[in-house]
Design a protein around this motif. Sequence first.
Motif, PDB file in Angstrom:
ATOM      1  N   LEU A  32       0.822  -1.213   0.000  1.00 49.20           N
ATOM      2  CA  LEU A  32       0.000   0.000   0.000  1.00 49.20           C
ATOM      3  C   LEU A  32       0.855   1.262   0.000  1.00 49.20           C
ATOM      4  O   LEU A  32       0.450   2.312  -0.515  1.00 49.20           O
ATOM      5  CB  LEU A  32      -0.922   0.012   1.227  1.00 49.20           C
ATOM      6  CG  LEU A  32      -2.031  -1.054   1.243  1.00 49.20           C
ATOM      7  CD1 LEU A  32      -2.713  -1.069   2.608  1.00 49.20           C
ATOM      8  CD2 LEU A  32      -3.042  -0.789   0.148  1.00 49.20           C
ATOM      9  N   GLY A  33       2.060   1.155   0.578  1.00 49.96           N
ATOM     10  CA  GLY A  33       2.925   2.323   0.646  1.00 49.96           C
ATOM     11  C   GLY A  33       3.742   2.576  -0.597  1.00 49.96           C
ATOM     12  O   GLY A  33       4.534   3.523  -0.627  1.00 49.96           O
ATOM     13  N   ALA A  48       5.191   4.845  -6.093  1.00 49.19           N
ATOM     14  CA  ALA A  48       6.514   4.465  -6.599  1.00 49.19           C
ATOM     15  C   ALA A  48       6.417   3.681  -7.904  1.00 49.19           C
ATOM     16  O   ALA A  48       7.435   3.302  -8.474  1.00 49.19           O
ATOM     17  CB  ALA A  48       7.245   3.622  -5.552  1.00 49.19           C
ATOM     18  N   VAL A  49       5.193   3.439  -8.390  1.00 49.15           N
ATOM     19  CA  VAL A  49       5.000   2.674  -9.625  1.00 49.15           C
ATOM     20  C   VAL A  49       5.138   3.602 -10.828  1.00 49.15           C
ATOM     21  O   VAL A  49       4.514   4.672 -10.881  1.00 49.15           O
ATOM     22  CB  VAL A  49       3.616   1.997  -9.641  1.00 49.15           C
ATOM     23  CG1 VAL A  49       3.384   1.285 -10.973  1.00 49.15           C
ATOM     24  CG2 VAL A  49       3.489   1.007  -8.487  1.00 49.15           C
ATOM     25  N   SER A  50       5.959   3.195 -11.792  1.00 53.07           N
ATOM     26  CA  SER A  50       6.144   4.001 -13.006  1.00 53.07           C
ATOM     27  C   SER A  50       6.277   3.082 -14.210  1.00 53.07           C
ATOM     28  O   SER A  50       6.365   1.866 -14.069  1.00 53.07           O
ATOM     29  CB  SER A  50       7.392   4.879 -12.878  1.00 53.07           C
ATOM     30  OG  SER A  50       8.568   4.079 -12.740  1.00 53.07           O
ATOM     31  N   ARG A  51       6.250   3.664 -15.390  1.00 54.22           N
ATOM     32  CA  ARG A  51       6.417   2.933 -16.661  1.00 54.22           C
ATOM     33  C   ARG A  51       5.439   1.769 -16.763  1.00 54.22           C
ATOM     34  O   ARG A  51       5.780   0.684 -17.200  1.00 54.22           O
ATOM     35  CB  ARG A  51       7.858   2.454 -16.812  1.00 54.22           C
ATOM     36  CG  ARG A  51       8.889   3.577 -16.868  1.00 54.22           C
ATOM     37  CD  ARG A  51      10.306   3.050 -16.846  1.00 54.22           C
ATOM     38  NE  ARG A  51      10.558   2.163 -17.985  1.00 54.22           N
ATOM     39  CZ  ARG A  51      11.650   1.404 -18.097  1.00 54.22           C
ATOM     40  NH1 ARG A  51      12.554   1.414 -17.142  1.00 54.22           N
ATOM     41  NH2 ARG A  51      11.816   0.633 -19.153  1.00 54.22           N
ATOM     42  N   LEU A  52       4.216   2.007 -16.354  1.00 53.54           N
ATOM     43  CA  LEU A  52       3.187   0.969 -16.404  1.00 53.54           C
ATOM     44  C   LEU A  52       2.739   0.738 -17.848  1.00 53.54           C
ATOM     45  O   LEU A  52       2.390   1.676 -18.554  1.00 53.54           O
ATOM     46  CB  LEU A  52       1.990   1.377 -15.541  1.00 53.54           C
ATOM     47  CG  LEU A  52       0.814   0.395 -15.494  1.00 53.54           C
ATOM     48  CD1 LEU A  52       1.214  -0.871 -14.745  1.00 53.54           C
ATOM     49  CD2 LEU A  52      -0.391   1.045 -14.820  1.00 53.54           C
ATOM     50  N   VAL A  97       2.182  -6.281  -5.439  1.00 50.02           N
ATOM     51  CA  VAL A  97       0.933  -5.771  -4.869  1.00 50.02           C
ATOM     52  C   VAL A  97       0.694  -4.337  -5.332  1.00 50.02           C
ATOM     53  O   VAL A  97      -0.427  -3.971  -5.745  1.00 50.02           O
ATOM     54  CB  VAL A  97       0.975  -5.832  -3.332  1.00 50.02           C
ATOM     55  CG1 VAL A  97      -0.229  -5.099  -2.737  1.00 50.02           C
ATOM     56  CG2 VAL A  97       0.996  -7.278  -2.853  1.00 50.02           C
ATOM     57  N   ALA A  98       1.737  -3.521  -5.258  1.00 51.26           N
ATOM     58  CA  ALA A  98       1.593  -2.114  -5.632  1.00 51.26           C
ATOM     59  C   ALA A  98       1.146  -1.962  -7.081  1.00 51.26           C
ATOM     60  O   ALA A  98       0.237  -1.177  -7.397  1.00 51.26           O
ATOM     61  CB  ALA A  98       2.918  -1.378  -5.401  1.00 51.26           C
ATOM     62  N   VAL A 145      -3.242  -0.898 -11.071  1.00 48.92           N
ATOM     63  CA  VAL A 145      -4.054  -1.336 -12.207  1.00 48.92           C
ATOM     64  C   VAL A 145      -5.526  -1.410 -11.816  1.00 48.92           C
ATOM     65  O   VAL A 145      -6.409  -0.984 -12.583  1.00 48.92           O
ATOM     66  CB  VAL A 145      -3.560  -2.702 -12.713  1.00 48.92           C
ATOM     67  CG1 VAL A 145      -4.491  -3.242 -13.799  1.00 48.92           C
ATOM     68  CG2 VAL A 145      -2.141  -2.588 -13.263  1.00 48.92           C
ATOM     69  N   LEU A 146      -5.796  -1.906 -10.605  1.00 48.48           N
ATOM     70  CA  LEU A 146      -7.195  -1.951 -10.148  1.00 48.48           C
ATOM     71  C   LEU A 146      -7.781  -0.540 -10.060  1.00 48.48           C
ATOM     72  O   LEU A 146      -8.979  -0.339 -10.285  1.00 48.48           O
ATOM     73  CB  LEU A 146      -7.275  -2.638  -8.776  1.00 48.48           C
ATOM     74  CG  LEU A 146      -7.101  -4.161  -8.761  1.00 48.48           C
ATOM     75  CD1 LEU A 146      -7.040  -4.677  -7.330  1.00 48.48           C
ATOM     76  CD2 LEU A 146      -8.231  -4.844  -9.523  1.00 48.48           C
TER      77      LEU A 146
END
Length: 562
Positions: free
Chosen positions: A25-26, A30-34, A82-83, A88-89
């Motif tokens: 969750l934290g 920090a997610v990139s280039r999806l 998880v992140a 995506v969700l």
Amino acid sequence: MARALGFTDEDLRRLAGSRSYDRGLGYLSAVSRLEIEETAITATVDGTDAYEVELTDGADEGLTGWCDCPYGQEGNFCKHCVAVGLVVLGQAASVPGQRASAAGRTKVLTAWLDGRTREELLTLLREHLADDRDWRRRLELRAATAGEDTGIVRERILSLLDTRPFARYGYVEYADAHAYAQQAAEAVTALRALTASGRASDAVEVSREALSALGRTYGEIDDSDGVIGDVAAGLAEAHLAACLAARPDPVQTAEWLVTHLLDDLNDATDIDLFTYHEVLGEPGLARTRELVVAAWQANPKGWAEKYLMERLLKADGGSTDALIAVHAADLAPNGHTHLVIAKELERAGRPPEALEWAERGLREAEPEWGPDGELVAFVCERYARTGRLADVVTLRRDLLRARPTLAAYRDLRTAARAAGTWRASERKRAREVLRAADAPTSGLRYGGSVLIDALMDDGDLDTAWQAAADGYADQRQWLALADRICGQRPADALTVYLRGIEPLRKQTGDSTYERMTELLLSARDCHRALGTQAEFATYLAALRADQKRKRKLMARLDRHGL
């Protein structure tokens, strides 16, 4: 029509477990280039390092995740997975459109390529060959295998097995092993193509050189994932296929095989001599027997010689006593060879002799080496079958005294429970053995005691806490104990978490910041259980003020709501 998401928030929690899910969750920011393709989802997550994540949302197998962080490489669905899943969700409504767009791009590219002329496609191919040396090398090899110059094929195959371009300081590290394996696998493809093109005799000779080349360098490669071993197995299979097609001289083939299998450089391959029975025929098999027996007689303690002699006896239906003689010529100091002999005797329907050999192994095992754990288990199982439960307990007790480990403690506990003596007397004596094996310390301890691990394994957390207070626990064990008791004794657990945070204040680095964040989250949970959230807020504000110059730490705390 594009398929909608096949997983839910609950699927992520189930795959990751509550702890990794909560940590994930934290990391949403920090997610990139999806990138969302038809079935795969890829992204980068900024953690201790920049980690690459891939989620596969299959219609039949469901959601799977891969991440190149250390925890993910062990096969776990980690917090980074998880992140990405949560992000995506969060945009689930747009996913069908993104998948449709990906499918559309593939369709457009396919149609465009189908519409190019031969000359246009060759131009594209030449442009790509000029920019991609690896691809050019692979196509050069395919062209050579289609021609008649074996020298070129040999040169290209051996160059594919050359580790020097991947080696740092003369060693191929884990991070480079997969890239090397991908290149080396082209050698297997080329050898198979050589055989398929009617040049099996050439493939026999080149594959032997390839096996030797890989054997010389295998010890200088970190093959933790077994990918180089897969290449070696492929080379061996290519050699066998070439032999089946070319039918080389059976006696010479037998001599090469035995020499290769006795070579110290054979660690990379797992060739079974008798898979070549069709190639060898009776002349080759006779020469094989002659060479193996001579090699074993010259060096009866050699591992490879023993193994080949054992395989020879089993393949020829040799007597059990002859096989035992091979093993008895070199008894391992930990009793393992005695166990091998005992198992052979059991298979031959001679259980009393089997138990005698196993008991002899226990007596003859040298203290610094044994006894072998499997040997002990073998004897204990045979004792238990005949109702000798007290003898099982005695054996397990002696082993705990000789080697006071958690595994030995568990084995004694199981045996004593079966005999009905665990709580009556055995548990106290076993704990005293562990207590005496490792003296307590009042200072900083490096390496925890088995006593603490055993008490926690028993679920006796109160006694474990007291032993920790007496000086038997290291920092790892204190934290593990705090995690176990935090629900029932949050005040005690909080003390451990805060104590763990203090030395981290003076340290820097991503791993330090990640550890401090985890401890703060655990401390927050304790304060919530105690109803002292205001006290935690004051502590956290002071810590942030003290650590404010550590921008990465501040960003991490922000991501976790701290």
